[in-house]
Write an enzyme that holds these catalytic residues in place. Sequence first.
Site: not given
Ligand code: NI
Length: 181
Positions: A49, A54, A103-104, A145-146, A149
């Site tokens: 995701g 981000q 997480c990216l 989680h997504e 953000h």
């Molecule tokens: Ni993340």
Amino acid sequence: MAVREILHMGHPLLRRQARPLTDAERASPELRTLVADMEDTLEAAGGVGLAAPQIGESIRLAIIRIPGGGSRYGELETVPLTVYLNPEIEVLEPETRGFWEGCLSIPGLRGWVERPQAVRVRWLDLEGGTHEARHDGFLATVFQHEFDHLDGRLYPDRMTDLTRLVFESELDRHLADTGEI
Ligand code: NI
């Protein structure tokens, strides 16, 4: 279409409350380009995701794609690449379960996070259609989680035991045999 730079923890934009998209923005070619960039960026990075903040866009937009099948998280339901505009999430059952989240925006690290395991998600698509879905287990964790953000939250904020914030390489080396991952 382009792979965009992913912001890392410490960038203030990741901590901002993202704003909802207007109908005019939703229908704009600029938004389609942004979504295509997010798809390219997610594909290149290899995550499940990506949220617009981000890549530096403080708007309520995320994409999720779960390949399904067997994984370190067990047998997963497939979620084809889906665009979530102005999503809302509702916890259906309070019982929590933990997963090692990554997480990216926090490359190389994993953290043990316990979250509710049943959620209902409502969102708009690019055509303005409304959708609703229930997700359970690991998928419930992914959506929380997504969408966190979009509210300026990162998974370490949800951790209750920071001794369980570890490098992914160490997790693989030390915990893979314990049945914990
Ligand atoms: Ni993340």
